[in-house]
Scaffold this motif. Structure first.
Motif, PDB file in Angstrom:
ATOM      1  N   ASN A 202      28.422  41.082 -14.943  1.00 12.69           N
ATOM      2  CA  ASN A 202      27.859  42.161 -14.131  1.00 12.69           C
ATOM      3  C   ASN A 202      27.016  43.143 -14.939  1.00 12.69           C
ATOM      4  N   GLY A 203      26.645  42.755 -16.168  1.00 13.92           N
ATOM      5  CA  GLY A 203      25.768  43.621 -16.939  1.00 13.92           C
ATOM      6  C   GLY A 203      25.515  43.089 -18.336  1.00 13.92           C
ATOM      7  N   VAL A 204      24.431  43.554 -18.945  1.00 14.28           N
ATOM      8  CA  VAL A 204      24.080  43.192 -20.318  1.00 14.28           C
ATOM      9  C   VAL A 204      23.665  44.459 -21.051  1.00 14.28           C
ATOM     10  N   VAL A 205      24.159  44.644 -22.267  1.00 12.63           N
ATOM     11  CA  VAL A 205      23.824  45.824 -23.068  1.00 12.63           C
ATOM     12  C   VAL A 205      23.098  45.392 -24.344  1.00 12.63           C
ATOM     13  N   ASP A 206      22.623  46.381 -25.098  1.00 12.63           N
ATOM     14  CA  ASP A 206      21.972  46.167 -26.394  1.00 12.63           C
ATOM     15  C   ASP A 206      20.655  45.407 -26.245  1.00 12.63           C
ATOM     16  N   TRP A 207      19.663  46.106 -25.729  1.00 12.06           N
ATOM     17  CA  TRP A 207      18.334  45.521 -25.530  1.00 12.06           C
ATOM     18  C   TRP A 207      17.363  45.943 -26.630  1.00 12.06           C
ATOM     19  N   GLU A 208      17.896  46.347 -27.775  1.00 10.49           N
ATOM     20  CA  GLU A 208      17.046  46.901 -28.835  1.00 10.49           C
ATOM     21  C   GLU A 208      15.966  45.918 -29.289  1.00 10.49           C
ATOM     22  N   PHE A 209      16.345  44.671 -29.536  1.00  9.64           N
ATOM     23  CA  PHE A 209      15.390  43.684 -30.046  1.00  9.64           C
ATOM     24  C   PHE A 209      14.826  42.854 -28.891  1.00  9.64           C
ATOM     25  N   THR A 210      14.135  43.522 -27.986  1.00  9.08           N
ATOM     26  CA  THR A 210      13.545  42.871 -26.816  1.00  9.08           C
ATOM     27  C   THR A 210      12.032  43.026 -26.863  1.00  9.08           C
ATOM     28  N   TYR A 211      11.328  41.948 -26.587  1.00  8.54           N
ATOM     29  CA  TYR A 211       9.870  41.982 -26.661  1.00  8.54           C
ATOM     30  C   TYR A 211       9.300  40.862 -25.795  1.00  8.54           C
ATOM     31  N   ALA A 212       7.994  40.881 -25.608  1.00  9.62           N
ATOM     32  CA  ALA A 212       7.320  39.811 -24.875  1.00  9.62           C
ATOM     33  C   ALA A 212       7.137  38.627 -25.813  1.00  9.62           C
ATOM     34  N   ALA A 213       7.587  37.456 -25.391  1.00  9.91           N
ATOM     35  CA  ALA A 213       7.561  36.282 -26.265  1.00  9.91           C
ATOM     36  C   ALA A 213       7.217  35.034 -25.464  1.00  9.91           C
ATOM     37  N   PRO A 214       6.759  33.985 -26.144  1.00  6.69           N
ATOM     38  CA  PRO A 214       6.537  32.709 -25.445  1.00  6.69           C
ATOM     39  C   PRO A 214       7.853  32.215 -24.855  1.00  6.69           C
ATOM     40  N   THR A 215       7.791  31.628 -23.684  1.00  5.48           N
ATOM     41  CA  THR A 215       9.022  31.108 -23.087  1.00  5.48           C
ATOM     42  C   THR A 215       9.620  30.005 -23.951  1.00  5.48           C
ATOM     43  N   GLY A 216       8.813  29.436 -24.841  1.00  4.66           N
ATOM     44  CA  GLY A 216       9.316  28.413 -25.749  1.00  4.66           C
ATOM     45  C   GLY A 216      10.449  28.904 -26.624  1.00  4.66           C
ATOM     46  N   PHE A 217      10.523  30.217 -26.870  1.00  2.36           N
ATOM     47  CA  PHE A 217      11.637  30.747 -27.652  1.00  2.36           C
ATOM     48  C   PHE A 217      12.966  30.478 -26.948  1.00  2.36           C
ATOM     49  N   ALA A 218      12.937  30.479 -25.619  1.00  2.00           N
ATOM     50  CA  ALA A 218      14.159  30.238 -24.851  1.00  2.00           C
ATOM     51  C   ALA A 218      14.536  28.761 -24.832  1.00  2.00           C
ATOM     52  N   TYR A 219      13.653  27.893 -25.313  1.00  2.00           N
ATOM     53  CA  TYR A 219      13.949  26.467 -25.336  1.00  2.00           C
ATOM     54  C   TYR A 219      14.879  26.087 -26.481  1.00  2.00           C
ATOM     55  N   SER A 220      15.041  26.969 -27.454  1.00  2.00           N
ATOM     56  CA  SER A 220      15.966  26.687 -28.553  1.00  2.00           C
ATOM     57  C   SER A 220      17.397  26.944 -28.096  1.00  2.00           C
ATOM     58  N   PRO A 221      18.340  26.102 -28.495  1.00  3.90           N
ATOM     59  CA  PRO A 221      19.738  26.394 -28.156  1.00  3.90           C
ATOM     60  C   PRO A 221      20.162  27.705 -28.800  1.00  3.90           C
ATOM     61  N   PRO A 222      21.054  28.452 -28.175  1.00  2.31           N
ATOM     62  CA  PRO A 222      21.425  29.773 -28.690  1.00  2.31           C
ATOM     63  C   PRO A 222      22.112  29.701 -30.047  1.00  2.31           C
ATOM     64  N   PHE A 223      21.681  30.573 -30.946  1.00  2.38           N
ATOM     65  CA  PHE A 223      22.224  30.587 -32.305  1.00  2.38           C
ATOM     66  C   PHE A 223      23.666  31.062 -32.345  1.00  2.38           C
ATOM     67  N   TRP A 224      24.143  31.700 -31.263  1.00  2.39           N
ATOM     68  CA  TRP A 224      25.464  32.322 -31.288  1.00  2.39           C
ATOM     69  C   TRP A 224      26.600  31.368 -30.926  1.00  2.39           C
ATOM     70  N   LEU A 225      26.340  30.083 -30.820  1.00  2.00           N
ATOM     71  CA  LEU A 225      27.409  29.155 -30.435  1.00  2.00           C
ATOM     72  C   LEU A 225      28.578  29.176 -31.421  1.00  2.00           C
ATOM     73  N   LEU A 226      28.309  29.505 -32.673  1.00  2.24           N
ATOM     74  CA  LEU A 226      29.382  29.629 -33.666  1.00  2.24           C
ATOM     75  C   LEU A 226      29.789  31.086 -33.861  1.00  2.24           C
ATOM     76  N   LEU A 227      29.217  31.973 -33.051  1.00  4.19           N
ATOM     77  CA  LEU A 227      29.514  33.409 -33.037  1.00  4.19           C
ATOM     78  C   LEU A 227      28.987  34.155 -34.262  1.00  4.19           C
ATOM     79  N   GLU A 228      28.883  33.510 -35.409  1.00  7.17           N
ATOM     80  CA  GLU A 228      28.396  34.154 -36.625  1.00  7.17           C
ATOM     81  C   GLU A 228      26.968  33.707 -36.914  1.00  7.17           C
ATOM     82  N   LEU A 229      26.120  34.651 -37.339  1.00  5.94           N
ATOM     83  CA  LEU A 229      24.751  34.308 -37.707  1.00  5.94           C
ATOM     84  C   LEU A 229      24.750  33.321 -38.869  1.00  5.94           C
ATOM     85  N   LEU A 230      23.819  32.384 -38.846  1.00 11.14           N
ATOM     86  CA  LEU A 230      23.812  31.361 -39.892  1.00 11.14           C
ATOM     87  C   LEU A 230      23.544  31.952 -41.266  1.00 11.14           C
TER      88      LEU A 230
END
Length: 216
Positions: free
Chosen positions: A68-96
């Protein structure tokens, strides 16, 4: 962005001329890749609102586990939709780049959980299609799988994450586009003017490190 990030830090950005040269070269070659090869199939637009740091910890849900909500929009910008084609990096919860066991271990573990994630996404996509609220052409699961298998995941991640750029570029990107070779081989890919600019940059950074100040 990555070149600005390399130029701007005041202290401890580099340890030697060779390290500075390697980092500068990686950014020049990455720019060469993105200029000569499409970073995304739709990099001419239209561009969509993209939250670069979206992860499960930013999602609010109720007691029935409904979002019912999303917070922390600090790093938001206009980008190619191709960026959304990558699987989410957070699947392991920790940044690589923060993974203590290193990039190879992160990659191996990510490959184990990715099929599970994609199966869930496919099931949800099919359910939405069956209910008539989504078109088959809007599926993301296939794009995500191809992004991982082709290596585009690393290209997109390197474009977005300055702190991880050098590690990812040399481990996952350079050989894909330029094949085998050492640093001297890569320097030859620059124009004479480009090589001169690199040496000037290296000297500027070394001087700035010695003086403990930012370059002009």
């Amino acid at each position: 962005m990555h070149m600005i990030h390399l130029t701007s830090p005041r202290n401890d950005a580099i340890d030697s001329a060779e390290e500075c040269r390697t980092k500068y070269l990686a950014r020049c070659l990455f720019r060469k890749i993105t200029c000569e090869i499409e970073l995304c199939n739709d990099d001419a637009g239209p561009f969509r609102l993209f939250c670069d740091d979206l992860r499960p910890g930013d999602v609010l849900s109720n007691t029935r586990h409904q979002m019912n909500g999303v917070v922390d929009w600090e790093f938001t910008y206009a980008a190619p939709t191709g960026f959304a084609y990558s699987p989410p990096f957070w699947l392991l919860l920790e940044l690589l780049e923060l993974w203590k066991q290193g990039l190879d271990d992160w990659t191996a573990r990510f490959e184990k959980v990715l099929p599970v994630f994609l199966k869930v996404v496919k099931d949800k996509e099919q359910g939405a299609i069956d209910r008539g609220i989504m078109k088959g052409s809007d599926r993301l699961s296939g794009y995500m799988l191809r992004s991982w298998e082709s290596g585009d995941f690393w290209l997109n991640y390197a474009a977005r994450k300055s702190w991880a750029f050098d590690m990812i570029y040399w481990a996952k990107i350079d050989w894909r586009y330029f094949g085998d070779g050492n640093l001297s081989d890569r320097v030859k890919l620059l124009t004479p003017d480009g090589r001169a600019e690199m040496e000037g940059f290296v000297q500027m950074k070394l001087t700035a490190e010695e003086e403990g100040g930012l370059p002009d």
